[in-house]
Structure formats: structure tokens, C-alpha cells
Design a protein around this motif. Structure first.
Motif, PDB file in Angstrom:
ATOM      1  N   MET A   1      11.236  -1.503 -11.351  1.00 45.46           N
ATOM      2  CA  MET A   1      10.166  -1.539 -10.860  1.00 45.46           C
ATOM      3  C   MET A   1       9.196  -0.574 -11.489  1.00 45.46           C
ATOM      4  SD  MET A   1       9.472   0.050  -6.981  1.00 45.46           S
ATOM      5  CE  MET A   1       7.973  -0.714  -6.117  1.00 45.46           C
ATOM      6  N   VAL A   2       7.881  -1.017 -11.759  1.00 46.65           N
ATOM      7  CA  VAL A   2       6.968  -0.297 -12.455  1.00 46.65           C
ATOM      8  C   VAL A   2       5.790   0.294 -11.459  1.00 46.65           C
ATOM      9  CG1 VAL A   2       5.374   0.195 -14.286  1.00 46.65           C
ATOM     10  CG2 VAL A   2       7.240  -1.217 -14.641  1.00 46.65           C
ATOM     11  N   TRP A   3       5.743   1.777 -11.421  1.00 50.91           N
ATOM     12  CA  TRP A   3       4.614   2.180 -10.509  1.00 50.91           C
ATOM     13  C   TRP A   3       3.423   2.412 -11.332  1.00 50.91           C
ATOM     14  CZ3 TRP A   3       9.030   6.258  -9.055  1.00 50.91           C
ATOM     15  CH2 TRP A   3       9.882   5.631  -8.051  1.00 50.91           C
ATOM     16  N   THR A   4       2.375   2.110 -10.640  1.00 51.19           N
ATOM     17  CA  THR A   4       1.228   2.417 -11.263  1.00 51.19           C
ATOM     18  C   THR A   4       0.521   3.666 -10.735  1.00 51.19           C
ATOM     19  OG1 THR A   4      -0.341   1.424  -9.647  1.00 51.19           O
ATOM     20  CG2 THR A   4       0.408  -0.141 -11.693  1.00 51.19           C
ATOM     21  N   VAL A   5      -0.328   4.358 -11.738  1.00 51.82           N
ATOM     22  CA  VAL A   5      -1.044   5.611 -11.023  1.00 51.82           C
ATOM     23  C   VAL A   5      -1.789   5.502  -9.831  1.00 51.82           C
ATOM     24  CG1 VAL A   5      -2.570   7.277 -11.781  1.00 51.82           C
ATOM     25  CG2 VAL A   5      -1.057   6.684 -13.410  1.00 51.82           C
ATOM     26  N   PRO A   6      -2.514   4.160  -9.743  1.00 52.07           N
ATOM     27  CA  PRO A   6      -3.221   4.172  -8.533  1.00 52.07           C
ATOM     28  C   PRO A   6      -2.120   4.079  -7.356  1.00 52.07           C
ATOM     29  CG  PRO A   6      -4.306   2.834  -9.942  1.00 52.07           C
ATOM     30  CD  PRO A   6      -2.834   3.156 -10.793  1.00 52.07           C
ATOM     31  N   SER A   7      -1.059   3.344  -7.397  1.00 51.26           N
ATOM     32  CA  SER A   7      -0.115   3.293  -6.336  1.00 51.26           C
ATOM     33  C   SER A   7       0.256   4.416  -5.987  1.00 51.26           C
ATOM     34  CB  SER A   7       0.759   2.155  -6.673  1.00 51.26           C
ATOM     35  OG  SER A   7       1.663   2.286  -7.733  1.00 51.26           O
ATOM     36  N   LEU A   8       0.698   5.368  -6.970  1.00 53.82           N
ATOM     37  CA  LEU A   8       1.474   6.806  -6.771  1.00 53.82           C
ATOM     38  C   LEU A   8       0.598   7.423  -6.017  1.00 53.82           C
ATOM     39  CD1 LEU A   8       3.260   6.946 -10.260  1.00 53.82           C
ATOM     40  CD2 LEU A   8       4.539   6.693  -7.851  1.00 53.82           C
ATOM     41  N   LEU A   9      -0.617   7.575  -6.485  1.00 55.51           N
ATOM     42  CA  LEU A   9      -1.691   8.265  -5.865  1.00 55.51           C
ATOM     43  C   LEU A   9      -2.239   7.903  -4.319  1.00 55.51           C
ATOM     44  CD1 LEU A   9      -4.617   8.617  -8.634  1.00 55.51           C
ATOM     45  CD2 LEU A   9      -2.840  10.291  -7.869  1.00 55.51           C
ATOM     46  N   ASP A  10      -2.049   6.549  -3.918  1.00 51.60           N
ATOM     47  CA  ASP A  10      -1.957   5.979  -2.816  1.00 51.60           C
ATOM     48  C   ASP A  10      -1.090   6.564  -1.978  1.00 51.60           C
ATOM     49  OD1 ASP A  10      -4.409   4.828  -3.381  1.00 51.60           O
ATOM     50  OD2 ASP A  10      -3.427   2.678  -3.482  1.00 51.60           O
ATOM     51  N   GLU A  11       0.177   6.444  -2.197  1.00 51.55           N
ATOM     52  CA  GLU A  11       1.363   7.033  -1.748  1.00 51.55           C
ATOM     53  C   GLU A  11       1.255   8.471  -1.430  1.00 51.55           C
ATOM     54  OE1 GLU A  11       4.938   6.096  -3.843  1.00 51.55           O
ATOM     55  OE2 GLU A  11       5.005   4.075  -3.049  1.00 51.55           O
ATOM     56  N   LEU A  12       0.656   9.157  -2.531  1.00 46.91           N
ATOM     57  CA  LEU A  12       0.690  10.799  -2.235  1.00 46.91           C
ATOM     58  C   LEU A  12      -0.570  11.002  -0.946  1.00 46.91           C
ATOM     59  CD1 LEU A  12       1.300  13.512  -2.923  1.00 46.91           C
ATOM     60  CD2 LEU A  12      -0.421  13.418  -4.938  1.00 46.91           C
ATOM     61  N   ALA A  13      -1.456  10.357  -1.224  1.00 43.84           N
ATOM     62  CA  ALA A  13      -2.543  10.277   0.002  1.00 43.84           C
ATOM     63  C   ALA A  13      -2.013  10.019   1.342  1.00 43.84           C
ATOM     64  CB  ALA A  13      -3.825   9.361  -0.273  1.00 43.84           C
ATOM     65  N   ALA A  14      -1.191   9.120   1.384  1.00 42.17           N
ATOM     66  CA  ALA A  14      -0.626   8.906   2.596  1.00 42.17           C
ATOM     67  C   ALA A  14       0.565   9.973   3.167  1.00 42.17           C
ATOM     68  CB  ALA A  14       0.141   7.446   2.758  1.00 42.17           C
ATOM     69  N   ASP A  15       1.081  10.827   2.243  1.00 37.27           N
ATOM     70  CA  ASP A  15       1.961  11.756   2.490  1.00 37.27           C
ATOM     71  C   ASP A  15       1.829  12.902   1.605  1.00 37.27           C
ATOM     72  OD1 ASP A  15       4.273  12.796   3.560  1.00 37.27           O
ATOM     73  OD2 ASP A  15       5.604  11.661   2.803  1.00 37.27           O
ATOM     74  N   PRO A  16       0.817  13.597   1.902  1.00 38.00           N
ATOM     75  CA  PRO A  16       0.381  14.658   0.820  1.00 38.00           C
ATOM     76  C   PRO A  16       1.344  15.695   0.777  1.00 38.00           C
ATOM     77  CG  PRO A  16      -1.163  14.870   2.841  1.00 38.00           C
ATOM     78  CD  PRO A  16      -0.137  13.455   2.926  1.00 38.00           C
ATOM     79  N   ASP A  17       2.109  16.050   1.687  1.00 37.68           N
ATOM     80  CA  ASP A  17       3.079  17.229   1.781  1.00 37.68           C
ATOM     81  C   ASP A  17       4.234  16.543   0.925  1.00 37.68           C
ATOM     82  OD1 ASP A  17       1.410  18.952   2.703  1.00 37.68           O
ATOM     83  OD2 ASP A  17       1.958  18.321   4.714  1.00 37.68           O
ATOM     84  N   ASN A  18       4.547  15.525   0.575  1.00 32.08           N
ATOM     85  CA  ASN A  18       5.801  15.006  -0.282  1.00 32.08           C
ATOM     86  C   ASN A  18       5.828  15.426  -1.567  1.00 32.08           C
ATOM     87  OD1 ASN A  18       7.520  13.088  -1.612  1.00 32.08           O
ATOM     88  ND2 ASN A  18       7.668  12.024   0.300  1.00 32.08           N
ATOM     89  N   VAL A  19       6.787  16.357  -1.762  1.00 28.75           N
ATOM     90  CA  VAL A  19       6.884  16.924  -2.952  1.00 28.75           C
ATOM     91  C   VAL A  19       7.195  15.867  -4.038  1.00 28.75           C
ATOM     92  CG1 VAL A  19       8.114  18.751  -4.532  1.00 28.75           C
ATOM     93  CG2 VAL A  19       7.524  19.115  -2.082  1.00 28.75           C
ATOM     94  N   THR A  20       8.180  14.902  -3.856  1.00 29.53           N
ATOM     95  CA  THR A  20       8.335  13.881  -4.757  1.00 29.53           C
ATOM     96  C   THR A  20       7.383  12.971  -5.256  1.00 29.53           C
ATOM     97  OG1 THR A  20      10.840  13.743  -3.950  1.00 29.53           O
ATOM     98  CG2 THR A  20      10.135  11.883  -5.312  1.00 29.53           C
TER      99      THR A  20
END
Length: 62
Positions: A1-20
């Protein structure tokens, strides 16, 4: 699986306190993090550490 920067930023926006998710988003952008070695706890207390290259040499080189 390849994660794109936009998808990672979307995931972070949905869970901003998630350190991983923070870690993935920062390093995927090629920024990383850095600080002065002299300011580290280990340097101030003369605690020896090793870098990745040395660790590999000592533990993986055969």
C-alpha cells in the motif's frame, strides 16, 4: 500500500492528536525534524549514543 501525502494529511486532520499520523505526515513531506545535538539530554549528560550507520555496522554487517 502506498500512502500519498494528501491522504496522510486527510487522516491527520480527522485525528489531529494521533502521534503516528503526525509522524507519517511530517516525514512523507520530506521535512523531518531536527535539533542541535548539543541541546539534547544525552549530550548535556555525556551519555554515549550511536547513529544509524554505526548501529548497522555493529549489528548487521557480517
Amino acid at each position: 500500500m502506498v500512502w500519498t501525502v494528501p491522504s496522510l494529511l486527510d487522516e491527520l486532520a480527522a485525528d489531529p492528536d494521533n502521534v503516528t499520523r503526525k509522524y507519517r505526515a511530517v516525514f512523507a513531506q520530506g521535512r523531518g525534524v531536527a535539533w542541535a545535538k548539543d541541546d539534547t539530554y544525552n549530550a548535556r549528560h555525556a551519555i554515549p549514543v550511536t547513529d544509524l550507520r554505526q548501529w548497522v555496522k555493529e549489528n548487521l554487517a557480517g
